[in-house]
Enzyme design. Structure first.
Site, PDB file in Angstrom:
ATOM      1  N   LYS A  15       0.934  -1.131   0.106  1.00 51.71           N
ATOM      2  CA  LYS A  15       0.061  -0.007   0.251  1.00 51.71           C
ATOM      3  C   LYS A  15       0.919   1.262   0.110  1.00 51.71           C
ATOM      4  O   LYS A  15       2.041   1.165   0.608  1.00 51.71           O
ATOM      5  CB  LYS A  15      -0.780  -0.010   1.180  1.00 51.71           C
ATOM      6  CG  LYS A  15      -0.147   0.048   2.528  1.00 51.71           C
ATOM      7  CD  LYS A  15       0.305   1.229   3.206  1.00 51.71           C
ATOM      8  CE  LYS A  15       0.908   1.251   4.458  1.00 51.71           C
ATOM      9  NZ  LYS A  15       1.642   2.404   4.962  1.00 51.71           N
ATOM     10  N   VAL A 119      10.801  -4.466   3.125  1.00 53.54           N
ATOM     11  CA  VAL A 119      10.841  -4.464   4.600  1.00 53.54           C
ATOM     12  C   VAL A 119      11.120  -3.400   5.205  1.00 53.54           C
ATOM     13  O   VAL A 119      11.926  -2.513   4.974  1.00 53.54           O
ATOM     14  CB  VAL A 119      11.649  -5.820   4.908  1.00 53.54           C
ATOM     15  CG1 VAL A 119      11.637  -5.749   6.511  1.00 53.54           C
ATOM     16  CG2 VAL A 119      11.579  -6.988   4.335  1.00 53.54           C
ATOM     17  N   GLY A 122       7.254   1.278   5.136  1.00 52.11           N
ATOM     18  CA  GLY A 122       6.062   2.106   4.854  1.00 52.11           C
ATOM     19  C   GLY A 122       5.288   1.702   3.998  1.00 52.11           C
ATOM     20  O   GLY A 122       4.175   2.255   3.444  1.00 52.11           O
ATOM     21  N   GLY A 125       4.233  -4.095   4.376  1.00 47.08           N
ATOM     22  CA  GLY A 125       4.459  -5.741   3.815  1.00 47.08           C
ATOM     23  C   GLY A 125       4.082  -6.628   5.010  1.00 47.08           C
ATOM     24  O   GLY A 125       3.679  -7.400   4.485  1.00 47.08           O
ATOM     25  N   ASP A 160      -2.554  -2.030   9.844  1.00 47.16           N
ATOM     26  CA  ASP A 160      -2.878  -1.916   8.366  1.00 47.16           C
ATOM     27  C   ASP A 160      -3.361  -3.368   7.907  1.00 47.16           C
ATOM     28  O   ASP A 160      -3.541  -3.400   6.716  1.00 47.16           O
ATOM     29  CB  ASP A 160      -1.454  -1.767   7.765  1.00 47.16           C
ATOM     30  CG  ASP A 160      -1.209  -0.124   7.705  1.00 47.16           C
ATOM     31  OD1 ASP A 160      -2.001   0.546   8.047  1.00 47.16           O
ATOM     32  OD2 ASP A 160       0.226  -0.193   7.594  1.00 47.16           O
TER      33      ASP A 160
HETATM   34  P1  ATP Z   1       3.764  -0.099   8.068  1.00 45.30           P
HETATM   35  O1  ATP Z   1       3.685   0.278   6.514  1.00 45.30           O
HETATM   36  O2  ATP Z   1       2.524  -0.895   8.258  1.00 45.30           O
HETATM   37  O3  ATP Z   1       4.051   0.566   8.854  1.00 45.30           O
HETATM   38  P2  ATP Z   1       6.378  -1.461   7.118  1.00 45.30           P
HETATM   39  O4  ATP Z   1       6.117  -1.452   5.678  1.00 45.30           O
HETATM   40  O5  ATP Z   1       6.946  -0.023   7.775  1.00 45.30           O
HETATM   41  O6  ATP Z   1       4.820  -1.229   7.763  1.00 45.30           O
HETATM   42  P3  ATP Z   1       6.915  -3.997   7.542  1.00 45.30           P
HETATM   43  O7  ATP Z   1       7.755  -4.547   6.462  1.00 45.30           O
HETATM   44  O8  ATP Z   1       5.783  -4.617   7.838  1.00 45.30           O
HETATM   45  O9  ATP Z   1       6.999  -2.517   7.669  1.00 45.30           O
HETATM   46  O10 ATP Z   1       7.969  -4.658   8.728  1.00 45.30           O
HETATM   47  C1  ATP Z   1       8.056  -3.831   9.952  1.00 45.30           C
HETATM   48  C2  ATP Z   1       8.590  -4.960  10.885  1.00 45.30           C
HETATM   49  O11 ATP Z   1       7.715  -6.138  10.958  1.00 45.30           O
HETATM   50  C3  ATP Z   1      10.111  -5.469  10.467  1.00 45.30           C
HETATM   51  O12 ATP Z   1      11.180  -4.908  10.971  1.00 45.30           O
HETATM   52  C4  ATP Z   1      10.053  -7.030  10.794  1.00 45.30           C
HETATM   53  O13 ATP Z   1      10.922  -7.172  11.672  1.00 45.30           O
HETATM   54  C5  ATP Z   1       8.544  -7.233  11.228  1.00 45.30           C
HETATM   55  N1  ATP Z   1       7.978  -8.290  10.352  1.00 45.30           N
HETATM   56  C6  ATP Z   1       7.222  -9.391  11.071  1.00 45.30           C
HETATM   57  N2  ATP Z   1       6.655  -9.984  10.156  1.00 45.30           N
HETATM   58  C7  ATP Z   1       7.198  -9.461   9.002  1.00 45.30           C
HETATM   59  C8  ATP Z   1       6.901  -9.810   7.842  1.00 45.30           C
HETATM   60  N3  ATP Z   1       6.190 -11.054   7.085  1.00 45.30           N
HETATM   61  N4  ATP Z   1       7.408  -9.176   6.519  1.00 45.30           N
HETATM   62  C9  ATP Z   1       7.974  -8.114   6.793  1.00 45.30           C
HETATM   63  N5  ATP Z   1       8.180  -7.660   8.189  1.00 45.30           N
HETATM   64  C10 ATP Z   1       7.929  -8.453   9.060  1.00 45.30           C
END
Ligand code: ATP
Length: 316
Positions: A15, A119, A122, A125, A160
């Site tokens: 997203k 990962v 934002g 994922g 999310d």
């Molecule tokens: P958001 O946009 O919802 O704030 P994000 O995109 O910034 O999320 P994610 O990629 O969801 O961040 O990862 C956040 C943390 O979640 C990572 O540092 C990781 O340690 C943990 N995590 C747990 N499960 C997963 C997964 N399946 N994929 C990615 N990260 C994961």
């Protein structure tokens, strides 16, 4: 006749937040948000396979152990801290199947994650993976849980996750778990600039806590832009209260947003808590042109569109 193991794969999109206003920090530490999210065409895949005979609504007492593997991408936990594992445990319990340790004769649920969504970027994922796991386990075990029920399980897993269950375009409020679908006409063209260096969401909120509280921005213009499919209006009204905090932690992100605007993007913004920077283009050719200029400023650049629909399930 032996029962065949069932499996299913869910392909789930990332997203971007086209509008994000933080209304304040609650006593429990969570933040109140008003945000408009759209899915974009960068996807993870979650494949779930269950031992033969393991089914929800089976008459006898059921238990199962969850086994998790991924494609080796850095920064993703291997164990019970992975959102896929948490999601699998959560829906198993909801289906009346006890999640237990592996052992002789214990039926298995195997969850395999292939990631393309960056990962800690934002782009939700982990939340997308959790949503995909809920949908895949429900399908493979014949759980019969409807979307609404899956969304209520999703809300227990993260802000999310309910949005990721349905995808498309949505307005989310509260801590981000209360979602309502929003009408969106047309297709928007984006350039997504990604960084290999993650930015932790809690660190960005902590930095936001030290900023001057923002004006109470309203999402009306963004809602009108998506409703009418007007890229110029959307470009003008993109908004993210967290951006100032992300800039404080990573000043080069401000330069990346400016560079997109100087290159002629209709708008540019940090997505969610960053460090991903997105730029809105007038059409596909414009997006490719912006992307070509942006390649040296990011570790990875993708051209894509929104809204990218929701998760899609295929029985293998
Ligand atoms: P958001 O946009 O919802 O704030 P994000 O995109 O910034 O999320 P994610 O990629 O969801 O961040 O990862 C956040 C943390 O979640 C990572 O540092 C990781 O340690 C943990 N995590 C747990 N499960 C997963 C997964 N399946 N994929 C990615 N990260 C994961």
């Amino acid at each position: 006749m032996t029962e065949r193991a069932l499996s299913a794969t869910v392909r789930v999109p990332a997203k971007v937040n086209v509008f994000l206003a933080v209304r304040g920090r609650r006593p429990d530490g969570y933040h109140e948000l008003v945000t408009i999210l759209q899915t974009v065409g960068i996807h993870d895949r979650v494949r779930v396979r269950a031992s033969p005979g393991l089914r929800a609504r089976h008459p006898s007492h059921q238990r199962a152990s969850v086994h998790f593997g991924h494609d080796g991408v850095t920064g993703v936990p291997d164990d019970h801290q992975n959102l896929c594992v948490m999601a699998a445990h959560h829906i198993l319990a909801d289906l009346g199947i006890d999640p237990v340790e592996a052992g002789d004769g214990v039926p298995r649920v195997d969850v395999r994650l292939d990631k393309d969504i960056p990962v800690a970027a934002g782009m939700a994922g982990g939340s997308a993976d959790a949503a995909a796991t809920l949908l895949a386990v429900n399908a493979v075990l014949d759980g019969g849980r409807n979307r609404e029920h899956i969304q209520s399980l999703a809300a227990d897993l993260g802000s999310d996750v309910p949005f990721c269950v349905s995808g498309g375009t949505a307005l989310a409020t509260g801590t981000g778990t209360a979602t309502a679908q929003v009408l969106c006409r047309g297709t928007f063209h984006w350039v997504i600039g990604m960084s290999d260096e993650p930015l932790r969401t809690p660190a960005v909120y902590e930095a936001w806590d030290h900023e001057t509280p923002p004006l109470e921005m309203q999402p009306d213009q963004v809602l009108q832009a998506v409703r009418t499919g007007d890229p110029e209006l959307l470009g003008d009204s993109l908004h993210n209260d967290l951006q100032v905090a992300a800039f404080r932690l990573r000043p080069e992100l401000a330069d990346a947003v400016d560079a997109f605007l100087v290159d002629g993007a209709l708008g540019s913004i940090v997505s969610g808590s960053g460090p991903t920077v997105v730029a809105l283009a007038a059409d596909a050719a414009h997006a490719h042109d912006l992307a070509a200029r942006a390649r040296e400023r990011f570790d990875r650049v993708e051209v894509t569109t929104s809204p990218a629909g929701g998760p899609s399930l295929h029985r293998d």
